[in-house]
Design an enzyme around this catalytic site. Sequence first.
Site, mmCIF file in Angstrom:
data_model
loop_
_atom_site.group_PDB
_atom_site.id
_atom_site.type_symbol
_atom_site.label_atom_id
_atom_site.label_comp_id
_atom_site.label_asym_id
_atom_site.label_seq_id
_atom_site.Cartn_x
_atom_site.Cartn_y
_atom_site.Cartn_z
ATOM 1 N N LYS A 136 -2.430 -1.707 -3.854
ATOM 2 C CA LYS A 136 -3.171 -0.455 -3.824
ATOM 3 C C LYS A 136 -2.262 0.757 -3.892
ATOM 4 C CE LYS A 136 -6.019 1.779 -0.441
ATOM 5 N NZ LYS A 136 -6.327 1.787 0.949
ATOM 6 N N LYS B 58 0.859 -1.175 0.000
ATOM 7 C CA LYS B 58 0.000 0.000 0.000
ATOM 8 C C LYS B 58 0.895 1.224 0.000
ATOM 9 C CE LYS B 58 -3.495 2.420 2.638
ATOM 10 N NZ LYS B 58 -4.602 2.319 3.577
HETATM 11 C C1 PBG Z 1 -7.440 3.291 5.619
HETATM 12 C C2 PBG Z 1 -7.674 3.199 4.155
HETATM 13 C C3 PBG Z 1 -7.509 4.191 3.182
HETATM 14 C C4 PBG Z 1 -7.956 3.640 1.983
HETATM 15 C C5 PBG Z 1 -8.366 2.342 2.248
HETATM 16 N N1 PBG Z 1 -8.163 2.077 3.604
HETATM 17 C C6 PBG Z 1 -7.051 5.587 3.304
HETATM 18 C C7 PBG Z 1 -5.669 5.909 3.575
HETATM 19 O O1 PBG Z 1 -4.797 5.059 3.718
HETATM 20 O O2 PBG Z 1 -5.435 7.099 3.693
HETATM 21 C C8 PBG Z 1 -8.026 4.352 0.658
HETATM 22 C C9 PBG Z 1 -9.054 3.844 -0.284
HETATM 23 C C10 PBG Z 1 -9.396 4.763 -1.400
HETATM 24 O O3 PBG Z 1 -8.753 5.795 -1.637
HETATM 25 O O4 PBG Z 1 -10.358 4.421 -2.105
HETATM 26 N N2 PBG Z 1 -6.144 3.167 6.039
#
Ligand code: PBG
Length: 329
Positions: free
Chosen positions: A254, A201
Site C-alpha cells: 500500500k 505501508k
Molecule cells: C489506518 C489506515 C490508513 C489507511 C488504511 N488504514 C490511513 C493512514 O495510514 O493514514 C489508508 C487507506 C486509504 O487511503 O484508502 N492506519
Amino acid sequence: MSFPENRMRRLRRSESMRALVRETSVEPGDLIYPLFICPGEGVRREISSMPGVFNLSVDEAVREAELAASLGVGGLLFFGLPASKDEQGTGAWAEDGIVQQALRAIKSSSASKKLVLIGDVCLCEYTSHGHCGLITETRDGWTVQNDPTLELLGKTAVSQALAGADVVAPSDMMDGRVAAIRSALDKAGCSDTPILSYASKFASAFYGPFREAADSAPQFGDRKTYQMDAANLREAMREIDLDLAEGADMILMKPAMPYLDVVHAARQRVDVPIGAYQVSGEYSMLQAAFEKGWLDRDRAILESLLGMRRAGADFIVTYFALEAARLLG
Ligand code: PBG
C-alpha cells in the site's frame, strides 16, 4: 525471428483472438470493498473528497454487504468512526465498538457466507490525537510508543475475531505487531484466524481523502516515524520478511499505483498471497478526472486494477469494488 516473418499484430486481430492470449484477468472475487462504519441508524453520508464512498451506519452497512455479495465481490474491509475518541483508542477493542457491531450484524446476515470479512486493526481512527499508537511526551516533544501499543493491537484483533472477522489486517506499522497479534489470537482461542499484514505501508500523500473518510488525521506531526519512506524498496522487502517470520499469512502492499514495483518485487520474493490496496487518493484522483470528462470511466477503472494484478497482486482492496464487479459481471 523478426519482421516480416514475425508480426505481433497477428494475435491482436479480433477480440476473440485477444481474449485467447490474454495473460491476466480481474474477477469480482479478487476485489475487497472497504466500509466506513459510523454510529446511528439509516446514516449514509457521502465523503466529500471521495464521491461514491459513504460513512454507513450498521444497518446501512448490512445492506451494502448484501449488495457486495450479490455482485460476487470477494470480501469487505472494516474501518470505524467511533462516537467518541480517547488517548488510548479504547473504541478499537471495545466489545460493542462500532466495527464489532458491524461485524456481528453482517456475520449473522446471508451476505456473510459469500464474503470474507476483514477487520482493519489500527488505533488511529479511535485515538483523540489520531496517531496509530500510544503517545508519550519526550524531551524533544512526543513519540509514538511501540511496545505498549502492541498489547492494544492484540486486544483489538481478538475483539474483531470474536465479533466475526474472518481475517484481521494490522495497518499500524508498529514493529513486532504481527507476533503480538498472533499470540493474542492464539491465547483467545482464535488460532484459525489468519493475519493479513500491511507489510509494506508507505507514508503517503495518497491517504489524504481516507483521513476525512475515517476522521483519522493526526492532530500533530505526521506518520513518518512508523510508516515507510517512499524511496525504499529494499526496506519493504525486509518488512515483508519480518512479518512473515512473525506469522503473517498474507501481506498487503500500500499504496498500489505509485508502488507497483514494490508489488512486483514482493511477488518475486514470496509465495504467500499478496494484496494491493488502491488507496483513497488513487480513487479520488481517478474520480476527479472522470468528473471532468478527461478519462473513460469504465476502461480506466478496469485498467488500473488489471495493472495491479499484472504486477503480482492476487487480490485488490479498492473503493471501486462494487462498480468494477458490475462492469465485470
Ligand atoms: C489506518 C489506515 C490508513 C489507511 C488504511 N488504514 C490511513 C493512514 O495510514 O493514514 C489508508 C487507506 C486509504 O487511503 O484508502 N492506519
